[in-house]
Every structure is written in C-alpha cells, then in structure tokens.
Design a protein around this motif. Structure first.
Motif, PDB file in Angstrom:
ATOM      1  N   VAL A  71      22.407 108.995   1.881  1.00 46.56           N
ATOM      2  CA  VAL A  71      21.477 109.851   2.113  1.00 46.56           C
ATOM      3  C   VAL A  71      21.965 110.660   3.273  1.00 46.56           C
ATOM      4  N   VAL A  72      21.399 112.154   3.167  1.00 46.07           N
ATOM      5  CA  VAL A  72      21.812 113.083   3.961  1.00 46.07           C
ATOM      6  C   VAL A  72      20.566 113.398   4.897  1.00 46.07           C
ATOM      7  N   PRO A  73      20.537 112.950   6.257  1.00 46.83           N
ATOM      8  CA  PRO A  73      19.507 113.105   7.060  1.00 46.83           C
ATOM      9  C   PRO A  73      19.312 114.651   7.498  1.00 46.83           C
ATOM     10  N   LEU A  74      18.025 115.070   7.333  1.00 46.24           N
ATOM     11  CA  LEU A  74      17.626 116.104   7.519  1.00 46.24           C
ATOM     12  C   LEU A  74      16.336 116.697   8.290  1.00 46.24           C
ATOM     13  N   ARG A  75      16.248 117.513   9.197  1.00 42.84           N
ATOM     14  CA  ARG A  75      15.134 117.558   9.929  1.00 42.84           C
ATOM     15  C   ARG A  75      14.332 118.493   9.031  1.00 42.84           C
ATOM     16  N   GLY A  76      12.967 118.335   9.365  1.00 38.96           N
ATOM     17  CA  GLY A  76      12.016 119.281   8.750  1.00 38.96           C
ATOM     18  C   GLY A  76      11.139 118.146   7.753  1.00 38.96           C
ATOM     19  N   ALA A  77       9.967 118.676   7.369  1.00 39.02           N
ATOM     20  CA  ALA A  77       8.777 117.611   6.537  1.00 39.02           C
ATOM     21  C   ALA A  77       9.101 117.916   5.072  1.00 39.02           C
ATOM     22  N   ALA A  90      17.236 120.218  -2.375  1.00 39.63           N
ATOM     23  CA  ALA A  90      18.641 120.029  -2.633  1.00 39.63           C
ATOM     24  C   ALA A  90      19.280 121.388  -3.450  1.00 39.63           C
ATOM     25  N   VAL A  91      20.121 121.926  -2.779  1.00 41.23           N
ATOM     26  CA  VAL A  91      20.704 123.028  -3.263  1.00 41.23           C
ATOM     27  C   VAL A  91      22.004 122.616  -3.872  1.00 41.23           C
ATOM     28  N   VAL A  92      21.997 122.672  -5.237  1.00 36.43           N
ATOM     29  CA  VAL A  92      23.245 122.434  -6.119  1.00 36.43           C
ATOM     30  C   VAL A  92      23.727 123.704  -6.627  1.00 36.43           C
ATOM     31  N   VAL A  93      24.986 123.915  -6.370  1.00 37.48           N
ATOM     32  CA  VAL A  93      25.580 125.209  -6.838  1.00 37.48           C
ATOM     33  C   VAL A  93      26.850 124.774  -7.881  1.00 37.48           C
ATOM     34  N   ARG A  94      26.908 125.268  -9.080  1.00 37.16           N
ATOM     35  CA  ARG A  94      27.454 124.659 -10.318  1.00 37.16           C
ATOM     36  C   ARG A  94      29.015 125.127  -9.999  1.00 37.16           C
ATOM     37  N   ALA A  95      29.599 125.179  -8.912  1.00 35.80           N
ATOM     38  CA  ALA A  95      30.941 125.495  -8.397  1.00 35.80           C
ATOM     39  C   ALA A  95      31.568 124.652  -7.447  1.00 35.80           C
ATOM     40  N   ALA A  96      32.831 124.470  -7.264  1.00 38.92           N
ATOM     41  CA  ALA A  96      33.301 123.560  -6.396  1.00 38.92           C
ATOM     42  C   ALA A  96      33.776 124.252  -5.247  1.00 38.92           C
ATOM     43  N   ALA A  97      33.875 123.430  -4.070  1.00 38.56           N
ATOM     44  CA  ALA A  97      34.433 123.873  -2.825  1.00 38.56           C
ATOM     45  C   ALA A  97      35.878 123.423  -2.711  1.00 38.56           C
ATOM     46  N   GLN A 137      30.823 120.608  -8.769  1.00 36.52           N
ATOM     47  CA  GLN A 137      29.624 121.267  -8.230  1.00 36.52           C
ATOM     48  C   GLN A 137      29.569 120.734  -6.676  1.00 36.52           C
ATOM     49  N   THR A 138      28.725 121.669  -6.064  1.00 41.12           N
ATOM     50  CA  THR A 138      28.791 121.375  -4.502  1.00 41.12           C
ATOM     51  C   THR A 138      27.279 121.240  -4.347  1.00 41.12           C
ATOM     52  N   THR A 139      27.095 120.295  -3.288  1.00 45.36           N
ATOM     53  CA  THR A 139      25.511 120.251  -2.931  1.00 45.36           C
ATOM     54  C   THR A 139      25.111 120.516  -1.255  1.00 45.36           C
ATOM     55  N   ILE A 140      24.203 121.074  -1.180  1.00 44.61           N
ATOM     56  CA  ILE A 140      23.961 121.479   0.436  1.00 44.61           C
ATOM     57  C   ILE A 140      22.570 121.111   0.439  1.00 44.61           C
ATOM     58  N   GLY A 141      22.080 120.307   1.587  1.00 40.66           N
ATOM     59  CA  GLY A 141      20.804 119.616   1.740  1.00 40.66           C
ATOM     60  C   GLY A 141      20.132 120.590   2.827  1.00 40.66           C
ATOM     61  N   LEU A 142      19.103 121.250   2.432  1.00 40.67           N
ATOM     62  CA  LEU A 142      18.129 122.239   3.340  1.00 40.67           C
ATOM     63  C   LEU A 142      16.981 121.695   3.771  1.00 40.67           C
ATOM     64  N   TYR A 195      23.042 127.012 -10.914  1.00 37.84           N
ATOM     65  CA  TYR A 195      22.563 126.377  -9.859  1.00 37.84           C
ATOM     66  C   TYR A 195      21.354 125.771 -10.267  1.00 37.84           C
ATOM     67  N   ASP A 196      20.657 124.724  -9.329  1.00 41.86           N
ATOM     68  CA  ASP A 196      19.603 124.158  -9.293  1.00 41.86           C
ATOM     69  C   ASP A 196      19.212 123.918  -7.771  1.00 41.86           C
ATOM     70  N   VAL A 197      18.173 124.333  -7.614  1.00 37.74           N
ATOM     71  CA  VAL A 197      17.586 124.309  -6.335  1.00 37.74           C
ATOM     72  C   VAL A 197      16.041 123.763  -6.404  1.00 37.74           C
ATOM     73  N   ARG A 198      15.761 122.649  -5.589  1.00 40.77           N
ATOM     74  CA  ARG A 198      14.503 121.978  -5.987  1.00 40.77           C
ATOM     75  C   ARG A 198      14.163 121.108  -4.659  1.00 40.77           C
ATOM     76  N   TYR A 199      12.788 120.929  -4.502  1.00 45.68           N
ATOM     77  CA  TYR A 199      12.355 120.125  -3.578  1.00 45.68           C
ATOM     78  C   TYR A 199      12.478 118.422  -3.828  1.00 45.68           C
ATOM     79  N   VAL A 200      12.993 117.652  -3.272  1.00 46.19           N
ATOM     80  CA  VAL A 200      13.384 116.391  -3.352  1.00 46.19           C
ATOM     81  C   VAL A 200      12.919 115.450  -2.259  1.00 46.19           C
ATOM     82  N   PRO A 201      12.779 113.735  -2.709  1.00 47.14           N
ATOM     83  CA  PRO A 201      12.485 113.085  -1.555  1.00 47.14           C
ATOM     84  C   PRO A 201      13.593 112.884  -0.444  1.00 47.14           C
ATOM     85  N   ARG A 202      14.818 112.981  -1.035  1.00 43.64           N
ATOM     86  CA  ARG A 202      15.917 112.826  -0.372  1.00 43.64           C
ATOM     87  C   ARG A 202      17.057 113.601  -0.804  1.00 43.64           C
TER      88      ARG A 202
END
Length: 218
Positions: A128-134, A138-145, A183-188, A112-119
């Motif tokens: 770009v994935v629109p996300l609410r919040g300040a 980027a939550v990247v899981v090294r596994a497919a969906a 790999q799979t990515t989730i925007g939080l 996995y790779d989890v980090r704060y990103v500008p976008r």
C-alpha cells in the motif's frame, strides 16, 4: 547549413518549452497545438483559465465562475505505449489543481487510467502507498519509466513527494508507486473526492498526460 539546422532545433525546443509552460499555467489555448494531436482536449472556456499567481488575484474567480462538469468517475483511454516517463510537475489554477506527467519517445498517444480508489498499491510488490488526503487517485500511465535496456528515465528526488504541494487547495501528496511491465503508477492524495479529468497533449514525440482535479463541486 549548420547554422540553419541549429536555428531550426532552437525554434523546436522553444515551441516545446512554450507548450509545457502553457499546460502548467492553463493557457494552452494560446499555444499553436494542432487540433488533431490532442486527445479529449480541454474546452476553450476551461483552457482559458490562467494559473492564479499570488495575493489578491486569487479572489478574482468565484466558485460559480468555474462551472466544471467533469464528474468523479474513471477517466481512461488508449493502451500500452512505447513512450517513457521523463518528469512529473504540478500547477495551481483558479478552479483546479493540475498534475502533468511528461513523456517522450513515441508518435502515438500514451494510454492512461485515472480513477479514485480505496488504496493505491505499489506496482509489482502490491504494498500500500500511504497518501495524505481524504481521497486517493491512482494515476496509471501506459508507459514505462525505463528504457529498452532497463535504465531509469525518471528518477524522482523523493518517491513520497514527487512535487511540492504546499499551499495547493486540492492536492495533498503525489507519491511514486512504481513502473512495471510497461506501465507506471502514481498515487495522488487529494482533499476529497472531487470532479477530475485527464487528457493527453502532444508535439512530435513529446507528450503530456494532464490530470486536473477541481477545487469544489461548484
């Protein structure tokens, strides 16, 4: 013999369900998870913090009680894995909000790779994935969906609202950003750039990527 086999399977499923519930409620210390099967397992003092149910119980924990020292830097481990994404869940706790990505199909820990990103960007298209919040994680899981023949293993009801986050102190929105090349990515989207941690818990071929984001810097 059939009865013995069925009972064994039932016990196994009960243990897996208990582990999943404990991860969401923050009481994983009460579940018998072998120490060797956890990657960066949460400290006992933090693992013992239970989810805050409702009402007056929410005032039982003061900011000074949490004392989380995770930092806000990137959290990463492992590489691409044969596991597949099965579901995404969330839970509210006294000191942090928790996101859990359920995976299955491998006896080795998913990277996995989890980090704060500008976008946060869509896998493949780069949109770009629109996300609410300040702030955005980027939550990247090294596994497919998807499985070996391309069939989806996770079909969210809403790609822009993976879980209902109304009333959460830190989380604002969890959106699907795609699954591409293993790999799979989730925007939080979160309230602010706050301390966070990530780790993997597993039992057999089932595992959970856990992401905790603190309510404050206290």
């Amino acid at each position: 013999m059939y009865q013995a086999f069925s009972t064994c399977g039932l016990v196994s499923r009960m243990r897996t369900a208990a582990l999943a519930a404990a991860v969401i409620t923050g009481t994983v210390g009460a579940v018998a998870v072998p120490a060797a099967s956890a990657v960066a397992a949460p400290p006992a003092a933090v693992a013992a913090v239970a989810a805050v149910p409702t009402g007056a119980a929410r005032t039982a924990v003061s900011p000074t009680t949490c004392r989380l020292r995770w930092g806000s830097g990137p959290k990463a481990a492992g590489t691409v894995n044969a596991a597949t994404v099965r579901s995404v869940r969330a839970g509210r706790h006294a000191c942090y909000d928790r996101l859990v990505v359920d995976l299955a199909g491998s006896r080795t820990n998913a990277g996995y790779d989890v980090r704060y990103v500008p976008r946060v960007y869509q896998d493949g298209s780069g949109a770009v994935v629109p996300l609410r919040g300040a702030a955005r994680l980027a939550v990247v899981v090294r596994a497919a969906a998807y499985d070996s023949v391309g069939r989806s293993t996770y079909r969210p009801r809403s790609r822009t609202e993976l879980v209902a986050l109304g009333g959460y102190r830190t989380f604002r929105q969890a959106s699907w950003a795609g699954s591409f090349e293993g790999q799979t990515t989730i925007g939080l989207g979160v309230r602010a750039r706050l301390p966070m941690r990530a780790f993997v818990l597993r039992r057999g071929t089932s595992q959970m990527l856990v992401i905790d984001v603190a309510h404050s810097w206290s």
